[in-house]
Design an enzyme around this catalytic site. Structure first.
Site, PDB file in Angstrom:
ATOM      1  N   GLN A   1       2.089  -5.850  -3.094  1.00  0.00           N
ATOM      2  CA  GLN A   1       2.472  -5.945  -1.663  1.00  0.00           C
ATOM      3  C   GLN A   1       3.835  -5.263  -1.433  1.00  0.00           C
ATOM      4  OE1 GLN A   1       1.359  -9.331  -3.064  1.00  0.00           O
ATOM      5  NE2 GLN A   1      -0.640  -8.463  -2.734  1.00  0.00           N
TER       6      GLN A   1
ATOM      7  N   LYS B   1       2.226   2.135  -5.103  1.00  0.00           N
ATOM      8  CA  LYS B   1       2.836   1.614  -6.347  1.00  0.00           C
ATOM      9  C   LYS B   1       1.944   1.875  -7.548  1.00  0.00           C
ATOM     10  CE  LYS B   1       2.993  -2.432  -4.497  1.00  0.00           C
ATOM     11  NZ  LYS B   1       2.676  -2.080  -3.103  1.00  0.00           N
TER      12      LYS B   1
ATOM     13  N   GLY C   1      -4.431  -4.192  -4.121  1.00  0.00           N
ATOM     14  CA  GLY C   1      -5.404  -3.166  -4.494  1.00  0.00           C
ATOM     15  C   GLY C   1      -4.639  -1.914  -4.855  1.00  0.00           C
ATOM     16  N   HIS C   2      -4.568  -1.612  -6.139  1.00  0.00           N
ATOM     17  CA  HIS C   2      -3.818  -0.438  -6.579  1.00  0.00           C
ATOM     18  C   HIS C   2      -4.795   0.676  -6.936  1.00  0.00           C
ATOM     19  CE1 HIS C   2      -0.190  -3.166  -7.733  1.00  0.00           C
ATOM     20  NE2 HIS C   2      -0.287  -2.930  -6.449  1.00  0.00           N
TER      21      HIS C   2
ATOM     22  N   ASP D   1       0.816  -1.225   0.000  1.00  0.00           N
ATOM     23  CA  ASP D   1       0.000   0.000   0.000  1.00  0.00           C
ATOM     24  C   ASP D   1       0.843   1.267   0.000  1.00  0.00           C
ATOM     25  OD1 ASP D   1      -2.297  -1.687   0.296  1.00  0.00           O
ATOM     26  OD2 ASP D   1      -1.858  -1.805   2.431  1.00  0.00           O
TER      27      ASP D   1
HETATM   28  P1  IMP Z   1      -2.783 -12.808   1.733  1.00  0.00           P
HETATM   29  O1  IMP Z   1      -1.860 -12.214   0.719  1.00  0.00           O
HETATM   30  O2  IMP Z   1      -4.241 -12.518   1.442  1.00  0.00           O
HETATM   31  O3  IMP Z   1      -2.515 -14.253   1.986  1.00  0.00           O
HETATM   32  O4  IMP Z   1      -2.512 -12.055   3.123  1.00  0.00           O
HETATM   33  C1  IMP Z   1      -1.301 -12.217   3.844  1.00  0.00           C
HETATM   34  C2  IMP Z   1      -0.874 -10.895   4.474  1.00  0.00           C
HETATM   35  O5  IMP Z   1      -0.510  -9.973   3.445  1.00  0.00           O
HETATM   36  C3  IMP Z   1      -1.963 -10.197   5.290  1.00  0.00           C
HETATM   37  O6  IMP Z   1      -1.340  -9.498   6.352  1.00  0.00           O
HETATM   38  C4  IMP Z   1      -2.546  -9.197   4.312  1.00  0.00           C
HETATM   39  O7  IMP Z   1      -3.166  -8.103   4.970  1.00  0.00           O
HETATM   40  C5  IMP Z   1      -1.286  -8.779   3.591  1.00  0.00           C
HETATM   41  N1  IMP Z   1      -1.543  -8.266   2.241  1.00  0.00           N
HETATM   42  C6  IMP Z   1      -1.838  -8.975   1.135  1.00  0.00           C
HETATM   43  N2  IMP Z   1      -1.998  -8.156   0.080  1.00  0.00           N
HETATM   44  C7  IMP Z   1      -1.775  -6.919   0.522  1.00  0.00           C
HETATM   45  C8  IMP Z   1      -1.734  -5.638  -0.123  1.00  0.00           C
HETATM   46  O8  IMP Z   1      -1.930  -5.482  -1.333  1.00  0.00           O
HETATM   47  N3  IMP Z   1      -1.440  -4.583   0.679  1.00  0.00           N
HETATM   48  C9  IMP Z   1      -1.167  -4.723   1.995  1.00  0.00           C
HETATM   49  N4  IMP Z   1      -1.193  -5.886   2.638  1.00  0.00           N
HETATM   50  C10 IMP Z   1      -1.472  -6.972   1.901  1.00  0.00           C
END
Ligand code: IMP
Length: 426
Positions: free
Chosen positions: A226, A21, A45-46, A18
């Site tokens: 991420q 990017k 989520g961009h 977040d």
């Molecule tokens: P997962 O990717 O859904 O398996 O989540 C694993 C961890 O990564 C959790 O803490 C999510 O909140 C975090 N996470 C996954 N995608 C994002 C993102 O795009 N931004 C911020 N945190 C993310």
């Protein structure tokens, strides 16, 4: 970032995701011929603001908002076909012309409904704070050599035969985990038939596309999702996502060799946020955290969850510079700090009373570290109209200089608002 010597550039998040990017990719994509998403999936989520319109992209590369760029979902992405096409239809409804500009790797693995059931069931046991989008179970299946790839779905025959053992296995797992829900084979077969047909014209060997673009001297932008601290190897394990979010993953996930990459831009917020569970050493206390969250609009673009907020954490960014090989930084959301009279910055950590060198690999140790703060003066003036460094108040420039020194990487961009034009190229 793009010039004659730098034609293949990676953009990664250098904190916990977040960082903005989407905006940087959107700005750089104006000069790119090919934009490739290479890991993660619908967990990302961009958010990109164009004029008075806001687009939130989850799986489609942010470059799609520029008419000239061809966009690719690379082999390293785990693609949720249902939400992918919903996103595509939404963009078309918003007047974005995608025709012939979007391709999907036929090697990409698919997130199917049973992966989401497994993610939700596993979350009840492990409490990582996942997005619940089925990301972890899909990567588990990929590494376990029982995944379903785009190539499988677009093949006409055999969807039922291929899916039946996977659904049976998923249901055994769900039972073991004590979950009430079960995956339904007919639903999966219907989905495979319906979306396989839509995927067919988009599916191709996108690694070959990337190779041909690079060989042809065209500009290629590799878009990460991420952030480094969520990397499955280098992040705050087990509170991480299930892919390689650091720059090494760009080569693997786009299907090119690492020697093709000319530069790596790390995006960092001027402060720090995190969604989900796990250590966040510089998390701000009470009212200050609320103020950062409210000023920064810090709510997850995918899940709407409030983000945990804190101060700039130099050990994190320094570590990120190392594990990503960052050649430059983009500092975003500087304007969020405009009203603070004083701004703490963590310059190091102490662990059990001792100076801590490097980044602890043990998550319990990282929970225990005490940040060593330096307090920098705020500027208490709006920066949102600045278009050059000289437009910034001296205290804001001093703040950026300090971040750059602490991070040990040069700042290339500073973003001072959500709009495309609110960016300073250094
Ligand atoms: P997962 O990717 O859904 O398996 O989540 C694993 C961890 O990564 C959790 O803490 C999510 O909140 C975090 N996470 C996954 N995608 C994002 C993102 O795009 N931004 C911020 N945190 C993310």
């Amino acid at each position: 970032m793009f010039d004659r010597k730098h034609t293949c550039v990676v953009v990664v998040g250098a904190q916990w995701g977040d960082e903005g990017k989407g905006k940087l990719v959107d700005v750089l994509a104006e000069r790119a011929d090919l934009v490739i998403r290479y890991q993660g999936g619908a967990n990302a989520g961009h958010t990109v603001v164009v004029g008075d319109r806001q687009f939130v992209l989850h799986q489609i590369p942010s470059g799609i908002l520029h008419g000239q760029a061809t966009c690719v979902v690379g082999n390293g992405v785990v693609l949720d076909p249902e939400t992918f096409f919903a996103e595509l239809d939404q963009l078309a409804a918003q007047g974005i012309d995608i025709g012939g500009r979007l391709f999907v790797s036929d090697r990409a693995h698919l997130v199917l409904p049973y992966h989401k059931l497994l993610d939700q069931a596993s979350e009840k046991q492990q409490q990582i704070g996942t997005t619940g989008r089925g990301i972890g179970p899909t990567y588990e299946d990929k590494i376990g050599r029982r995944g379903v790839r785009v190539a499988d779905l677009i093949r006409d025959a055999g969807a039922r035969d291929a899916l039946a053992p996977r659904i049976a296995r998923a249901n055994q797992m769900l039972e073991l985990m004590g979950a009430a829900e079960r995956a339904d084979l007919d639903q999966h077969v219907e989905l495979a038939g319906r979306l396989g047909a839509r995927l067919r014209p988009l599916a191709t060997d996108t690694g070959l596309m990337a190779w041909q673009a690079i060989r042809g001297g065209r500009r290629v932008l590799l878009e990460g999702a991420q952030g480094a601290m969520l990397d499955v190897d280098h992040g705050t394990y087990p509170f991480v996502t299930s892919s390689t979010t650091t720059a090494g993953g760009a080569a693997v996930g786009a299907g090119i060799g690492p020697t093709e990459i000319d530069g790596v831009l790390g995006v960092v917020k001027a402060y720090t946020t995190r969604v989900g569970n796990g250590p966040l050493p510089t998390e701000a206390a009470g009212e200050l955290e609320g103020r950062l969250r409210q000023l920064g609009g810090e709510f997850g673009a995918t899940t709407g969850r409030p983000r945990r907020c804190g101060w700039f954490d130099a050990p994190v960014v320094r570590y990120s510079v190392r594990v990503n090989g960052l050649t430059g930084l983009a500092v975003t959301k500087l304007d969020v700090l405009d009203t603070f009279a004083e701004i703490p910055v963590a310059v190091g950590y102490r662990l059990d009373g001792e100076v801590c060198h490097g980044m602890p690999s043990d998550v319990d140790a990282l929970e225990r570290v005490e940040p060593v703060y330096e307090t920098l003066p705020g500027w208490e003036r709006s920066t949102s109209g600045a278009r050059t460094l000289a437009d910034l108040p001296p205290a804001a420039r001093a703040y950026l200089d300090r971040l750059q020194d602490l991070a040990e990487a040069p700042i290339r961009y500073v973003s001072v608002g959500t709009r495309r034009d609110q960016i300073i190229e250094v």
